[in-house]
Design an enzyme around this catalytic site. Structure first.
Site, mmCIF file in Angstrom:
data_model
loop_
_atom_site.group_PDB
_atom_site.id
_atom_site.type_symbol
_atom_site.label_atom_id
_atom_site.label_comp_id
_atom_site.label_asym_id
_atom_site.label_seq_id
_atom_site.Cartn_x
_atom_site.Cartn_y
_atom_site.Cartn_z
ATOM 1 N N GLU A 175 -9.363 9.844 -7.260
ATOM 2 C CA GLU A 175 -9.327 8.856 -6.179
ATOM 3 C C GLU A 175 -9.979 9.409 -4.915
ATOM 4 O O GLU A 175 -9.371 9.460 -3.852
ATOM 5 C CB GLU A 175 -7.880 8.417 -5.957
ATOM 6 C CG GLU A 175 -7.312 7.822 -7.241
ATOM 7 C CD GLU A 175 -5.952 7.176 -7.076
ATOM 8 O OE1 GLU A 175 -5.351 7.300 -5.995
ATOM 9 O OE2 GLU A 175 -5.496 6.553 -8.046
ATOM 10 N N HIS A 414 4.875 -3.860 -15.722
ATOM 11 C CA HIS A 414 4.478 -2.685 -14.942
ATOM 12 C C HIS A 414 5.348 -1.498 -15.297
ATOM 13 O O HIS A 414 6.578 -1.595 -15.249
ATOM 14 C CB HIS A 414 4.576 -2.976 -13.431
ATOM 15 C CG HIS A 414 4.038 -1.863 -12.589
ATOM 16 N ND1 HIS A 414 4.709 -1.356 -11.510
ATOM 17 C CD2 HIS A 414 2.887 -1.164 -12.677
ATOM 18 C CE1 HIS A 414 3.981 -0.381 -10.961
ATOM 19 N NE2 HIS A 414 2.884 -0.250 -11.644
ATOM 20 N N GLU A 416 5.393 2.081 -13.903
ATOM 21 C CA GLU A 416 5.044 3.231 -13.066
ATOM 22 C C GLU A 416 5.903 4.393 -13.557
ATOM 23 O O GLU A 416 7.131 4.289 -13.573
ATOM 24 C CB GLU A 416 5.338 2.924 -11.595
ATOM 25 C CG GLU A 416 5.160 4.111 -10.659
ATOM 26 C CD GLU A 416 3.765 4.720 -10.718
ATOM 27 O OE1 GLU A 416 2.817 4.025 -10.347
ATOM 28 O OE2 GLU A 416 3.631 5.894 -11.152
ATOM 29 N N HIS A 484 -3.261 3.175 -14.490
ATOM 30 C CA HIS A 484 -3.611 3.727 -13.176
ATOM 31 C C HIS A 484 -3.316 5.229 -13.150
ATOM 32 O O HIS A 484 -2.344 5.679 -13.734
ATOM 33 C CB HIS A 484 -2.848 3.002 -12.065
ATOM 34 C CG HIS A 484 -3.537 1.728 -11.671
ATOM 35 N ND1 HIS A 484 -3.840 1.411 -10.377
ATOM 36 C CD2 HIS A 484 -4.012 0.710 -12.429
ATOM 37 C CE1 HIS A 484 -4.459 0.247 -10.337
ATOM 38 N NE2 HIS A 484 -4.569 -0.211 -11.564
ATOM 39 N N GLU A 509 -7.214 -0.726 -3.110
ATOM 40 C CA GLU A 509 -5.922 -0.511 -2.455
ATOM 41 C C GLU A 509 -5.993 0.531 -1.336
ATOM 42 O O GLU A 509 -5.192 0.498 -0.411
ATOM 43 C CB GLU A 509 -4.867 -0.104 -3.488
ATOM 44 C CG GLU A 509 -5.154 1.233 -4.158
ATOM 45 C CD GLU A 509 -4.211 1.516 -5.325
ATOM 46 O OE1 GLU A 509 -3.905 0.582 -6.076
ATOM 47 O OE2 GLU A 509 -3.800 2.682 -5.474
HETATM 48 C C1 NOJ Z 1 -0.651 3.333 -7.465
HETATM 49 C C2 NOJ Z 1 -1.409 2.236 -8.111
HETATM 50 O O1 NOJ Z 1 -2.794 2.464 -8.061
HETATM 51 C C3 NOJ Z 1 -1.026 0.952 -7.419
HETATM 52 O O2 NOJ Z 1 -1.835 -0.113 -7.870
HETATM 53 C C4 NOJ Z 1 0.438 0.696 -7.625
HETATM 54 O O3 NOJ Z 1 0.804 -0.467 -6.932
HETATM 55 C C5 NOJ Z 1 1.268 1.863 -7.123
HETATM 56 N N1 NOJ Z 1 0.769 3.102 -7.649
HETATM 57 C C6 NOJ Z 1 2.719 1.723 -7.528
HETATM 58 O O4 NOJ Z 1 2.823 1.838 -8.919
HETATM 59 CA CA CA Z 2 -4.021 4.583 -7.604
#
Ligand code: NOJ
Ligand code: CA
Length: 702
Positions: A175, A414, A416, A484, A509
């Protein structure tokens, strides 16, 4: 230690008396002979290769080999048999993609080598008209136990101090902003100051770059270096020698920093890839990386469907709402969380997005912050953070998914992990089964932060295998993945077509919570990171300044350019990223409603890395074409030739362009919409503002 020393002595000892071959070389040419590879073995048994493009050397004598835990495979080789040659020509159909059919046409040569320590190594070259791939095989019969690789000795000897487009070699994040420098100026100390959303960086070497790295040569030719089919091996980054202009492979290590990879006898490495072209556009039309990957592993792919999706997402990045339910996350984290408890993923709010998607030809609704764990997800490096089957109390997953189904829309799940990957591995199967039970067929995964518990690297062998394990586990439940913060893609979406997209670069983002992405950023991504595969960039921000939420940050493009990104940044899953209320009533939104996400054909109309790019694409099983044109911080005018349109038909062109006085910084939101009828062969004039773009839909009359 002892063992290593003894083997080391062996090499020297044998080197003295083993009969050596005189330098010998073998040519492999591409089908039309434009690309030629020379494979050489020197008198002391050192293998190397050289690459010609249009009869000029584009990679000088470059190294091959490995350092193993048990000794160095660099010299002391001889041919162990005849060179095996093979030609291949086949046309195949991707499950989804930029074009309907892909031709895979190359000449192959396999060089079987025997090292004087007794082990075997094969080097396999596939030479295409627009570049080459080569890989190593550790033949089964050549090894009695697992092979511990401490370094790969592949090098790429550049022949000039080319203009390079690069990000630093970071074991944990892609990134980064792109730098444009001469090869001899690649130096990444300043990256230490920059931010990434994953909260961890590993810039181990000041002079290394991540791949794909792209070069423009003095005569205008372009070259990109990357890899294909990265499986069971760490990612390849390149160390740059400023003086010799030689790039040397650096593999992301395991956490102990000793072994880079441990592989089984019979292992074949990923392909080392050299893309070549007369001009920048040739890199974009190349399908070489896909061709080096194996065909789809799945018989039935009918459940894999490209889509547009909105999401309970940007609102958290803006700070309008929060991922967490209780609002206990410390304020001021890089992820825009705040302690106010304005939970975004509620049943009611999700229904609002479902209604919006259903009304606007958008197939999916991503919901982030739906599951337990967000109170303590960021920067804490805990082993157990999230529960992937436990929604928050204000998110009624059954009600939400039933409602979505009734509206013909799908929820996108989602996951994460916040880097707690072993925890995710334990939960994965259950999590996908839970999704299936609720009719959810797509999931966005995430790997923010340091990998827990052992400190593996995002780009290391173990994580590379994890991403694939997740994709395969998802496939069992007919789930598509958008990952991601994974390793950058290497064309594996051919083999695993449910691996729809990856982020693995600096997305839109960043504009919400950092100094953001400068206008040139989107003009570099297609020629670098996207060469390996689709990116979930999340285009489509209309309120590019979002002053209501944040005054310091903003998007660094015009709105017309946000539209164009749906065409220029390829992905089979495209987010419609802004808040629904920012689209309501804006006539420019019609382009997003109309634009396709899967394509029969793609034409690169103009391209210059870091400057501008115009692409036309024809929708899958549709007569409609869409054009996206983008520029960096400079205003430009283009004359676009519409010769790709079907002859004898009249098309209605709707042009969404930067309006009067538009400028990404001073006046980003004015979009002028004009309509005209056009035919094949006609010219279309486009005016792009500084940091601007144009988007065009072309639909046949009646
Ligand atoms: C980083 C991701 O790139 C983003 O899209 C996401 O909203 C946040 N992490 C939380 O998972
Ligand atoms: Ca990211």
């Amino acid at each position: 230690m002892m063992k290593q020393a003894i083997i080391g002595m062996f090499f020297v000892f044998f080197g003295v008396w083993i009969p050596t071959l005189a330098q010998s070389s073998v040519w492999v040419t591409s089908p039309n002979k434009r690309v030629q590879v020379t494979f050489m073995i020197s008198a002391d048994g050192t293998p190397s290769y050289r690459v010609h493009y249009r009869n000029q050397v584009v990679l000088g004598k470059s190294g091959l080999g490995f350092a193993l835990r048990d000794g160095v495979l660099k010299n002391g080789f001889s041919m162990a048999g005849a060179v095996l040659r093979n030609s291949f020509d086949e046309t195949w159909k991707p499950v989804w993609g930029e074009v309907k059919e892909i031709r895979n046409h190359y000449n192959e040569a396999v060089f079987p080598l025997k090292h004087h320590s007794g082990v075997l190594l094969k080097v396999i070259f596939r030479v295409f008209d627009n570049g080459l791939g080569f890989r190593y095989e550790f033949p089964k019969e050549g090894y009695r136990h697992d092979i511990a690789i401490t370094d790969e000795l592949t090098t790429f000897q550049l022949t000039g101090d080319h203009k390079a487009f690069w990000i630093p070699g970071d074991w944990d994040s892609n990134e980064h902003l792109y730098a444009t420098t001469r090869v001899s100026e690649i130096e990444n100390t300043w990256y230490r100051e920059t931010e990434t959303s994953i909260g961890t960086m590993n810039l181990h070497d000041r002079q290394s770059v991540q791949t794909p790295v792209t070069f423009k040569m003095a005569n205008g030719w372009h070259m990109a270096l990357h890899e294909a089919a990265l499986i069971d091996f760490p990612a390849m980054q390149l160390h740059v020698d400023h003086r010799t202009l030689k790039l040397s492979t650096m593999l992301a290590p395991s956490p102990d920093l000793v072994n880079k990879a441990v592989v089984k006898p019979g292992f074949k490495t990923p392909w080392r890839v050299v893309l070549l072209g007369d001009q920048a556009a040739d890199l974009l039309s190349s399908k070489l990386i896909l061709n080096l990957n194996e065909p789809s592993k799945y018989e039935d792919t009918s459940w894999i469907r490209p889509m547009k999706f909105v999401g309970v997402w940007w609102e958290m990045h803006l700070g309008k709402s929060t991922w967490d339910y209780a609002g206990t996350q410390d304020a001021g984290s890089a992820q825009g969380l705040n302690p106010t408890g304005k939970h975004g993923a509620t049943t009611e709010n999700t229904k609002r997005y479902i209604d919006f998607a259903a009304a606007n030809n958008i197939q999916g609704v991503l919901v982030e912050g739906w599951n337990m764990g967000w109170e303590q997800w960021y920067g804490q490096w805990k082993d157990e953070v999230f529960d992937f089957t436990k929604p928050y109390p204000d998110y009624d997953i059954k009600a939400v998914t039933d409602y979505a189904r009734s509206k013909g829309v799908e929820i996108v799940g989602h996951h994460e992990t916040s880097g707690a990957v072993t925890s995710y591995e334990r939960q994965m199967d259950g999590a996908f089964a839970y999704m299936k039970q609720h009719g959810i067929h797509a999931v966005k995964t995430g790997y923010v932060g340091k990998i827990i518990p052992r400190g593996e690297h995002h780009d290391g062998q173990w994580m590379v295998n994890h991403y694939i394990r997740a994709v395969e586990a998802a496939a069992k439940h007919k789930v598509m993945i958008d990952a991601h913060e994974p390793v950058r893609p290497t064309g594996l979406h051919r083999t695993y077509p449910n691996w729809m997209a990856s982020e693995a670069a600096r997305g839109n983002e960043f504009n919400a919570w950092s100094r953001g992405n400068p206008p040139e950023h989107e003009t570099i991504l297609p020629f670098t990171r996207l060469l390996g595969g689709p990116m979930d960039y999340t285009p489509g921000i209309f309120d590019v300044t979002f002053d209501q939420y944040k005054q310091e940050e903003r998007v660094h493009t015009t709105v017309a350019k946000q539209l164009a990104l749906y065409v220029t940044l390829y992905s089979p899953v495209q987010m419609v990223a802004d808040l629904p209320e920012n689209y309501e009533g804006n006539p420019a939104f019609q382009f997003i409603r109309d634009v396709a996400v899967d394509w029969d054909d793609t034409r690169i109309l103009n391209a210059e890395v870091g400057d501008y790019l115009t692409i036309a694409r024809k929708g899958k099983n549709s007569p409609n074409w869409f054009i996206g044109s983008i520029t960096d911080e400079n205003a430009r005018t283009f004359a676009i030739n519409l010769d790709f349109l079907e002859a004898g038909k009249t098309f209605t062109a709707i042009i969404y362009e930067d309006g009067e006085g538009a400028h990404w910084e001073k006046k980003p939101k004015v979009v002028n919409i004009r309509k005209m009828t056009v035919k094949k062969g006609e010219m279309l004039a486009l005016k792009l503002a500084a940091g601007g773009g144009a988007a065009i839909s072309l639909m046949p009359l009646n």
